[in-house]
Design a protein around this motif. Structure first.
Motif, PDB file in Angstrom:
ATOM      1  N   GLU A 112       0.817  -1.215   0.000  1.00 46.24           N
ATOM      2  CA  GLU A 112       0.000   0.000   0.000  1.00 46.24           C
ATOM      3  C   GLU A 112       0.853   1.269   0.000  1.00 46.24           C
ATOM      4  N   HIS A 113       2.067   1.171   0.534  1.00 45.60           N
ATOM      5  CA  HIS A 113       2.988   2.307   0.524  1.00 45.60           C
ATOM      6  C   HIS A 113       4.398   1.747   0.404  1.00 45.60           C
ATOM      7  N   PRO A 114       5.248   2.334  -0.451  1.00 46.35           N
ATOM      8  CA  PRO A 114       6.632   1.851  -0.545  1.00 46.35           C
ATOM      9  C   PRO A 114       7.369   2.099   0.771  1.00 46.35           C
ATOM     10  N   THR A 115       8.477   1.404   0.969  1.00 45.22           N
ATOM     11  CA  THR A 115       9.236   1.561   2.208  1.00 45.22           C
ATOM     12  C   THR A 115       9.900   2.934   2.310  1.00 45.22           C
ATOM     13  N   LEU A 116      10.119   3.597   1.174  1.00 46.40           N
ATOM     14  CA  LEU A 116      10.728   4.926   1.198  1.00 46.40           C
ATOM     15  C   LEU A 116       9.774   5.928   1.859  1.00 46.40           C
ATOM     16  N   TYR A 117      10.251   6.620   2.868  1.00 51.28           N
ATOM     17  CA  TYR A 117       9.464   7.593   3.630  1.00 51.28           C
ATOM     18  C   TYR A 117       8.219   6.971   4.277  1.00 51.28           C
ATOM     19  N   LEU A 118       8.297   5.690   4.566  1.00 44.90           N
ATOM     20  CA  LEU A 118       7.138   4.997   5.130  1.00 44.90           C
ATOM     21  C   LEU A 118       6.851   5.427   6.566  1.00 44.90           C
ATOM     22  N   ALA A 119       7.894   5.707   7.358  1.00 47.47           N
ATOM     23  CA  ALA A 119       7.672   6.040   8.772  1.00 47.47           C
ATOM     24  C   ALA A 119       6.761   7.257   8.917  1.00 47.47           C
ATOM     25  N   SER A 120       7.058   8.346   8.197  1.00 50.85           N
ATOM     26  CA  SER A 120       6.218   9.538   8.276  1.00 50.85           C
ATOM     27  C   SER A 120       4.800   9.233   7.801  1.00 50.85           C
ATOM     28  N   ALA A 121       4.695   8.428   6.749  1.00 55.53           N
ATOM     29  CA  ALA A 121       3.372   8.069   6.239  1.00 55.53           C
ATOM     30  C   ALA A 121       2.590   7.254   7.262  1.00 55.53           C
ATOM     31  N   GLN A 122       3.261   6.353   7.965  1.00 57.43           N
ATOM     32  CA  GLN A 122       2.590   5.557   8.998  1.00 57.43           C
ATOM     33  C   GLN A 122       2.074   6.448  10.121  1.00 57.43           C
TER      34      GLN A 122
END
Length: 233
Positions: A112-122
């Motif tokens: 659903e979301h790539p691992t790049l910049y995933l923390a902020s998205a989470q």
């Protein structure tokens, strides 16, 4: 005779001095009343429940200090290197997502979301209607975050970077006994993947690579865990 008298006088002086010191010591140290025990070391967040103990064991078995290693391309679910390519990335969000995956708790993750910049998205996603519908709720204090983890809930602490081209960070809270002073100084106990992975560390250390994040810019979220659905080993 005169010599013996001097010795007796000296001995009497020593005895009187010792008695005086004993009385002073007795006055200085309060006597605990019979039947009353000393107050135990205060803790901020309650005892670790049976579910909390299982959470601690679960996090230990993830073995984050040997998987989700920085500078390696990894499978987000297992943390194992899956390509020979070396990157400059770290895998905090992949580790958090994997913890949720094996606990049957969804959080934003690949595909659903790539691992790049995933923390902020989470961190952003937890506070959305979608995140709330999936069972995530905001936690308003460090003490509540640690208490929930001690009782077996999945709790995360996250920093959403204000710059879309700068990585955020996310860690998993692990059960721990802490005094109020320890919590105030260091924050909850956590596990994290980062440049240097840690199975157990304090939250204050975990956000040092993100200036200004700790303690005012981080957010806390929690999700209940159905431990009956998770194999004991």
């Amino acid at each position: 005779m005169e010599f013996s008298l001097k010795i007796l006088t000296s001995l009497l002086f020593v005895v009187l001095l010792s008695a005086s010191a004993s009385r002073a010591s007795a006055q200085a140290v309060p006597v605990q009343p019979e039947g009353v025990t000393a107050e135990p070391k205060a803790d901020c967040c309650g005892p670790i429940s049976a579910e909390g103990a299982r959470l601690a064991q679960f996090i230990d078995r993830m073995d984050v200090e040997h998987f989700w290693l920085s500078k390696a391309h990894v499978d987000w679910k297992t943390g194992k290197q899956d390509r020979p390519a070396v990157t400059n990335s770290t895998h905090c969000s992949a580790f958090a997502a994997a913890v949720g995956y094996y606990m049957n708790v969804y959080m934003l993750r690949p595909p659903e979301h790539p691992t790049l910049y995933l923390a902020s998205a989470q961190v952003h996603w937890f506070g959305t209607n979608e995140g709330r519908k999936d069972g995530w709720r905001a936690v308003t204090s460090q003490a509540e975050a640690q208490r929930l983890a001690n009782n077996g809930s999945l709790v995360v602490i996250g920093f959403e970077s204000p710059d879309e081209e700068v990585h955020g960070h996310i860690v998993v809270v692990r059960p721990a006994m802490k005094t109020n002073a320890e919590l105030e100084q260091d924050g909850p106990q956590v596990a994290q993947a980062a440049m240097h992975n840690r199975n157990t560390d304090v939250a204050a250390n975990s956000f040092k690579a993100h200036p200004g994040a700790w303690p005012d810019k981080v957010r806390y979220y929690a999700h209940d865990v159905n431990w009956a659905s998770i194999p004991a080993k």
